[in-house]
Design an enzyme around this catalytic site. Structure first.
Site, short mmCIF file in Angstrom:
data_model
loop_
_atom_site.label_atom_id
_atom_site.label_comp_id
_atom_site.label_asym_id
_atom_site.label_seq_id
_atom_site.Cartn_x
_atom_site.Cartn_y
_atom_site.Cartn_z
CG ASN A 89 0.21 45.79 70.86
OD1 ASN A 89 0.40 46.66 70.01
ND2 ASN A 89 -0.40 44.64 70.58
CD1 TRP A 90 0.28 52.21 73.58
CD2 TRP A 90 0.92 54.01 72.42
NE1 TRP A 90 0.63 53.18 74.48
CE2 TRP A 90 1.02 54.30 73.80
CE3 TRP A 90 1.28 55.00 71.50
CZ2 TRP A 90 1.47 55.54 74.27
CZ3 TRP A 90 1.73 56.23 71.96
CH2 TRP A 90 1.82 56.50 73.33
CE LYS A 91 -4.04 45.19 70.75
NZ LYS A 91 -5.04 44.16 70.82
CG HIS B 237 -0.71 40.68 68.04
ND1 HIS B 237 -2.04 40.64 67.75
CD2 HIS B 237 -0.61 41.15 69.31
CE1 HIS B 237 -2.73 41.08 68.80
NE2 HIS B 237 -1.88 41.40 69.77
CD GLU C 97 -5.21 42.80 67.46
OE1 GLU C 97 -4.34 43.66 67.27
OE2 GLU C 97 -5.92 42.76 68.49
CD GLU D 265 -0.99 39.14 73.25
OE1 GLU D 265 -1.03 40.07 74.05
OE2 GLU D 265 -1.14 39.29 72.03
N GLY E 205 -8.78 41.85 74.15
CA GLY E 205 -9.83 42.86 74.01
C GLY E 205 -11.21 42.43 74.48
CB SER F 268 -8.59 41.23 78.84
OG SER F 268 -9.33 41.24 77.66
N GLY G 92 -2.43 45.69 75.91
CA GLY G 92 -2.96 46.45 74.78
C GLY G 92 -3.74 47.66 75.25
N GLY G 93 -5.06 47.54 75.26
CA GLY G 93 -5.96 48.66 75.61
C GLY G 93 -5.51 49.47 76.82
P1 PGA Z 1 -5.60 43.84 75.12
O1 PGA Z 1 -4.58 43.48 73.94
O2 PGA Z 1 -4.78 44.07 76.37
O3 PGA Z 1 -6.29 45.06 74.65
O4 PGA Z 1 -6.50 42.66 75.28
C1 PGA Z 1 -3.45 42.70 74.15
C2 PGA Z 1 -2.73 42.47 72.85
O5 PGA Z 1 -3.39 42.27 71.83
O6 PGA Z 1 -1.48 42.47 72.81
#
Ligand code: PGA
Length: 245
Positions: free
Chosen positions: A11-13, A100, A102, A169, A175, A206, A227-228
């Site tokens: 997930n590149w956000k 998600h 977010e 999640e 994050g 994470s 993500g990250g």
């Molecule tokens: P993260 O994000 O690996 O940076 O914690 C995961 C996500 O939000 O899908």
């Protein structure tokens, strides 16, 4: 270490421009020579601006492309700034992340999520359905209640379970560098599988090359939403390698 079929969803956000696509070269090369390549499914979810280009770049590979969200309408409409599942399918996306945290944080309800899932499936997309509790819900021992509600309303009247993958999640893990305790995660994943009649469950929050060994102890997981760490090919590849070593 595992011998199971696993998903690795990136997930590149809201990160990445056209040049970022070059970073996929390493992953393409890695996958070609990876002994366990038939055991894994890699899905990249870049920002919408990169979906078309990424699909073209990955055409001859076994790496798939998904979107990070979609509008709930199945038809075109006057919804400024939005993209519906049919439009994503049209440019070659195969998956879409829905629910998600977010996006939930910005007011997306379980009802909207349910509609999005219905219409994404109708358009032929596979759905990566995110659920998870906040830190205060966890502190108040509400995790199972919250997940139960998210599953019940999010998947209301959905029959096509085979095209859905759940991503558990915990909001507090995203994050933050913190992951759940092994026994807690094992129990939660078991709970989700029971509630959903064995839909595949990924863990997200994470995930990185340093903690992947600990996560791999959870043998009922079907993969990871990353993500990250997915923005750096080396880290993403390391996570995959360490899952099978
Ligand atoms: P993260 O994000 O690996 O940076 O914690 C995961 C996500 O939000 O899908």
């Amino acid at each position: 270490m595992t011998n199971k079929y696993m998903y690795f969803v990136a997930n590149w956000k809201m990160f990445g421009g056209v040049k970022s696509l070059n970073s996929l070269d390493k992953v393409i090369k890695f996958l070609r020579s990876f002994k366990k390549k038939n055991f894994i499914k890699i899905v990249y979810c870049p920002p919408n601006t990169l979906i078309d280009l990424m699909v073209k770049k990955l055409k001859k590979t076994k790496i798939y492309v998904g979107a990070q969200n979609c509008h709930e309408s199945e038809k075109f409409g006057a919804f400024t700034g939005s993209v519906n599942p049919m439009m994503l399918k049209n440019v070659g996306a195969r998956y879409v992340i829905i629910g998600h945290s977010e996006i939930r944080e910005k007011g997306e309800t379980n009802k909207i999520i349910n509609l999005k899932i219905h219409n994404a499936l109708k358009s032929g997309l596979k759905v990566i359905f995110c659920i998870g509790e906040t830190s205060s819900e966890k502190k108040n021992k509400m995790t199972k209640n919250v997940l139960n509600k998210q599953i019940k309303f999010g998947l209301d009247r959905i029959r096509n379970n085979k095209s859905i993958i759940i991503a558990y999640e915990p909001v507090w893990a995203i994050g933050s560098g913190i992951i759940p305790k092994t026994n807690e995660l094992l129990e939660t994943v078991e709970f989700i599988k029971k509630k959903t009649k064995n839909i595949k469950v990924l863990y997200g929050g994470s995930v990185n090359p340093k903690n992947i060994h600990r996560l791999n102890l959870i043998d009922n997981l079907d993969g990871y939403l990353i993500g990250g760490a997915s923005q750096e090919s080396k880290k993403f590849i390391d996570i995959i390698k360490k899952t099978y070593n």
